[in-house]
Design a protein around this motif. Structure first.
Motif, PDB file in Angstrom:
ATOM      1  N   ARG A  33       0.840  -1.203   0.000  1.00 39.04           N
ATOM      2  CA  ARG A  33       0.000   0.000   0.000  1.00 39.04           C
ATOM      3  C   ARG A  33       0.876   1.255   0.000  1.00 39.04           C
ATOM      4  NH1 ARG A  33      -0.774   1.925   5.456  1.00 39.04           N
ATOM      5  NH2 ARG A  33       0.267   0.535   6.937  1.00 39.04           N
ATOM      6  N   ARG A  34       0.379   2.267  -0.672  1.00 41.96           N
ATOM      7  CA  ARG A  34       1.048   3.566  -0.680  1.00 41.96           C
ATOM      8  C   ARG A  34       0.355   4.507   0.302  1.00 41.96           C
ATOM      9  NH1 ARG A  34       4.455   5.061  -5.014  1.00 41.96           N
ATOM     10  NH2 ARG A  34       4.450   3.636  -6.794  1.00 41.96           N
ATOM     11  N   HIS A  35       1.161   5.156   1.106  1.00 47.16           N
ATOM     12  CA  HIS A  35       0.640   6.208   1.978  1.00 47.16           C
ATOM     13  C   HIS A  35       1.731   7.271   2.053  1.00 47.16           C
ATOM     14  CE1 HIS A  35      -1.873   8.029   5.036  1.00 47.16           C
ATOM     15  NE2 HIS A  35      -0.795   8.189   5.797  1.00 47.16           N
ATOM     16  N   ALA A  36       1.646   8.230   1.152  1.00 45.43           N
ATOM     17  CA  ALA A  36       2.703   9.224   1.022  1.00 45.43           C
ATOM     18  C   ALA A  36       2.887  10.014   2.312  1.00 45.43           C
ATOM     19  CB  ALA A  36       2.391  10.164  -0.131  1.00 45.43           C
ATOM     20  N   ALA A  37       4.126  10.081   2.769  1.00 43.62           N
ATOM     21  CA  ALA A  37       4.446  10.858   3.963  1.00 43.62           C
ATOM     22  C   ALA A  37       4.384  12.348   3.642  1.00 43.62           C
ATOM     23  CB  ALA A  37       5.837  10.482   4.465  1.00 43.62           C
ATOM     24  N   ASP A  87       5.778  -5.802   8.227  1.00 42.53           N
ATOM     25  CA  ASP A  87       4.852  -5.081   7.343  1.00 42.53           C
ATOM     26  C   ASP A  87       5.650  -4.155   6.434  1.00 42.53           C
ATOM     27  OD1 ASP A  87       2.460  -4.247   6.244  1.00 42.53           O
ATOM     28  OD2 ASP A  87       2.206  -2.620   7.690  1.00 42.53           O
ATOM     29  N   ILE A  88       5.175  -3.961   5.204  1.00 41.19           N
ATOM     30  CA  ILE A  88       5.864  -3.111   4.250  1.00 41.19           C
ATOM     31  C   ILE A  88       4.939  -1.963   3.847  1.00 41.19           C
ATOM     32  CG2 ILE A  88       7.000  -2.997   2.002  1.00 41.19           C
ATOM     33  CD1 ILE A  88       7.565  -5.945   2.186  1.00 41.19           C
ATOM     34  N   LEU A  89       5.503  -0.753   3.846  1.00 42.01           N
ATOM     35  CA  LEU A  89       4.730   0.439   3.516  1.00 42.01           C
ATOM     36  C   LEU A  89       5.540   1.304   2.553  1.00 42.01           C
ATOM     37  CD1 LEU A  89       2.391   2.505   4.010  1.00 42.01           C
ATOM     38  CD2 LEU A  89       3.771   3.398   5.907  1.00 42.01           C
ATOM     39  N   CYS A  90       4.885   1.811   1.515  1.00 45.66           N
ATOM     40  CA  CYS A  90       5.506   2.772   0.616  1.00 45.66           C
ATOM     41  C   CYS A  90       5.099   4.175   1.058  1.00 45.66           C
ATOM     42  CB  CYS A  90       5.082   2.531  -0.828  1.00 45.66           C
ATOM     43  SG  CYS A  90       5.731   3.765  -1.984  1.00 45.66           S
ATOM     44  N   VAL A  91       6.082   5.025   1.338  1.00 44.78           N
ATOM     45  CA  VAL A  91       5.790   6.376   1.822  1.00 44.78           C
ATOM     46  C   VAL A  91       5.996   7.421   0.723  1.00 44.78           C
ATOM     47  CG1 VAL A  91       6.313   5.811   4.205  1.00 44.78           C
ATOM     48  CG2 VAL A  91       8.157   6.648   2.718  1.00 44.78           C
ATOM     49  N   SER A  92       6.159   6.961  -0.522  1.00 42.99           N
ATOM     50  CA  SER A  92       6.368   7.867  -1.649  1.00 42.99           C
ATOM     51  C   SER A  92       5.103   7.992  -2.486  1.00 42.99           C
ATOM     52  CB  SER A  92       7.513   7.356  -2.523  1.00 42.99           C
ATOM     53  OG  SER A  92       8.724   7.273  -1.791  1.00 42.99           O
ATOM     54  N   PRO A  93       4.800   9.188  -2.974  1.00 45.42           N
ATOM     55  CA  PRO A  93       3.604   9.363  -3.809  1.00 45.42           C
ATOM     56  C   PRO A  93       3.795   8.765  -5.194  1.00 45.42           C
ATOM     57  CG  PRO A  93       4.851  11.409  -3.713  1.00 45.42           C
ATOM     58  CD  PRO A  93       5.530  10.454  -2.760  1.00 45.42           C
ATOM     59  N   GLU A  98      -1.642   6.249  -8.013  1.00 42.31           N
ATOM     60  CA  GLU A  98      -1.948   4.872  -7.623  1.00 42.31           C
ATOM     61  C   GLU A  98      -1.821   4.706  -6.108  1.00 42.31           C
ATOM     62  OE1 GLU A  98      -0.714   2.133 -11.385  1.00 42.31           O
ATOM     63  OE2 GLU A  98       0.947   3.045 -10.306  1.00 42.31           O
ATOM     64  N   THR A  99      -2.656   3.852  -5.550  1.00 37.28           N
ATOM     65  CA  THR A  99      -2.688   3.665  -4.093  1.00 37.28           C
ATOM     66  C   THR A  99      -1.927   2.427  -3.647  1.00 37.28           C
ATOM     67  OG1 THR A  99      -4.802   2.466  -4.271  1.00 37.28           O
ATOM     68  CG2 THR A  99      -4.895   4.852  -3.889  1.00 37.28           C
ATOM     69  N   SER A 100      -1.316   1.720  -4.583  1.00 31.12           N
ATOM     70  CA  SER A 100      -0.513   0.549  -4.235  1.00 31.12           C
ATOM     71  C   SER A 100       0.556   0.357  -5.305  1.00 31.12           C
ATOM     72  CB  SER A 100      -1.391  -0.707  -4.134  1.00 31.12           C
ATOM     73  OG  SER A 100      -1.915  -1.057  -5.408  1.00 31.12           O
ATOM     74  N   LEU A 101       1.490  -0.544  -5.042  1.00 33.62           N
ATOM     75  CA  LEU A 101       2.476  -0.913  -6.036  1.00 33.62           C
ATOM     76  C   LEU A 101       2.800  -2.381  -5.875  1.00 33.62           C
ATOM     77  CD1 LEU A 101       6.121  -0.140  -5.059  1.00 33.62           C
ATOM     78  CD2 LEU A 101       4.279   0.546  -3.537  1.00 33.62           C
ATOM     79  N   LEU A 102       3.303  -2.983  -6.933  1.00 31.73           N
ATOM     80  CA  LEU A 102       3.787  -4.351  -6.881  1.00 31.73           C
ATOM     81  C   LEU A 102       5.286  -4.272  -6.631  1.00 31.73           C
ATOM     82  CD1 LEU A 102       3.061  -7.337  -7.145  1.00 31.73           C
ATOM     83  CD2 LEU A 102       3.606  -7.180  -9.576  1.00 31.73           C
ATOM     84  N   PHE A 103       5.725  -4.894  -5.535  1.00 31.00           N
ATOM     85  CA  PHE A 103       7.107  -4.728  -5.057  1.00 31.00           C
ATOM     86  C   PHE A 103       7.793  -6.077  -4.959  1.00 31.00           C
ATOM     87  CE2 PHE A 103      10.206  -4.305  -1.543  1.00 31.00           C
ATOM     88  CZ  PHE A 103      10.978  -3.258  -2.029  1.00 31.00           C
ATOM     89  N   VAL A 104       9.049  -6.111  -5.435  1.00 33.64           N
ATOM     90  CA  VAL A 104       9.879  -7.313  -5.319  1.00 33.64           C
ATOM     91  C   VAL A 104      11.149  -6.935  -4.557  1.00 33.64           C
ATOM     92  CG1 VAL A 104      11.039  -9.195  -6.509  1.00 33.64           C
ATOM     93  CG2 VAL A 104       9.008  -8.150  -7.527  1.00 33.64           C
ATOM     94  N   PRO A 105      11.339  -7.412  -3.321  1.00 34.26           N
ATOM     95  CA  PRO A 105      12.574  -7.104  -2.580  1.00 34.26           C
ATOM     96  C   PRO A 105      13.793  -7.656  -3.309  1.00 34.26           C
ATOM     97  CG  PRO A 105      10.876  -8.006  -1.121  1.00 34.26           C
ATOM     98  CD  PRO A 105      10.393  -8.225  -2.524  1.00 34.26           C
ATOM     99  N   ASP A 106      14.902  -6.930  -3.220  1.00 32.98           N
ATOM    100  CA  ASP A 106      16.138  -7.366  -3.872  1.00 32.98           C
ATOM    101  C   ASP A 106      17.322  -6.881  -3.040  1.00 32.98           C
ATOM    102  OD1 ASP A 106      18.241  -8.061  -5.500  1.00 32.98           O
ATOM    103  OD2 ASP A 106      17.366  -7.257  -7.331  1.00 32.98           O
ATOM    104  N   GLU A 107      17.934  -7.791  -2.314  1.00 33.99           N
ATOM    105  CA  GLU A 107      19.036  -7.425  -1.429  1.00 33.99           C
ATOM    106  C   GLU A 107      20.297  -7.026  -2.196  1.00 33.99           C
ATOM    107  OE1 GLU A 107      20.665 -11.988  -0.629  1.00 33.99           O
ATOM    108  OE2 GLU A 107      19.605 -10.903   0.946  1.00 33.99           O
TER     109      GLU A 107
END
Length: 218
Positions: A33-37, A87-93, A98-107
């Motif tokens: 989910r996106r919730h822009a700071a 839990d994972i949160l996107c704080v960028s607009p 869009e209110t969500s994004l598809l995210f793939v972690p990559d170390e």
């Protein structure tokens, strides 16, 4: 006409999961989910996360923001999110609201805050074996390799000399490729890519066919 062909998907498909596996071996895509700071800026995800963590618990997690051009490709941009207690949160607009994004972690991804030229990586993964799609991806990679050599000022890149000439040549090749891909991958009964809300066959299909036919005869 400005097209936004790459969008966050509504659901995971086999093709998307397989493409994400090519992007990050063993990687598992998740919807975040996106919730822009407050004060967060578009295309400044690492800085947004770093500022957010000044006053909030959590850690920075790097990976990929994956958008999909249906039946064509995955458009993957390096992205930073906040991880807190699993839990994972996107704080960028989002540029497109869009209110969500598809995210793939990559170390494997790293970001050097001390380097003013540092940028997050980008990559495209084909969802089809059409040769024009792979060439389109190759051109985009070459364009990125040229642009990354130049600093960004006020959202703009000033490219000079031979690099500017090469970018112009790539753009001339890329445009007819884009049109052919649109024509071959858009269902006649599906929504037109222009966003009119009409079906493709009753909207842009005829004009696109004429344009592609004209460029092929040159």
């Amino acid at each position: 006409m400005k097209l936004n062909l790459n969008k966050t998907p509504d659901k995971l498909t086999v093709a998307i999961i397989d493409g994400c596996g090519q992007l990050v071996p063993g990687g598992k895509p998740v919807f975040v989910r996106r919730h822009a700071a407050p004060g967060a800026l578009v295309n400044k995800c690492t800085l947004n996360v770093r500022q957010y963590l000044v006053d909030h618990p959590g850690t920075m997690l790097l990976g990929w923001d994956v958008a999909v051009w249906d039946h064509v490709l995955l458009d993957c941009i390096g992205h930073a999110v906040v991880e807190t207690d699993g839990d994972i949160l996107c704080v960028s607009p989002s540029k497109y609201g869009e209110t969500s994004l598809l995210f793939v972690p990559d170390e494997r991804i790293r970001f050097d805050f001390d380097n003013p030229m540092a940028r997050m990586p980008s990559k495209q993964i084909a969802l089809t074996h059409k040769p024009e799609v792979q060439r389109f991806i190759d051109i985009a990679a070459t364009e990125s390799a040229i642009k990354i050599k130049y600093p960004v000022s006020a959202g703009q890149i000033a490219i000079r000399g031979e690099d500017a000439i090469n970018l112009q040549e790539l753009a001339r090749e890329k445009q007819p490729l884009l049109l052919r891909i649109l024509l071959s991958t858009t269902s006649p009964g599906g929504a037109c890519f222009c966003g009119s809300g009409k079906k493709f066959r009753t909207c842009c299909k005829t004009n696109l066919e004429r344009t592609v036919s004209g460029s092929s005869s040159l």
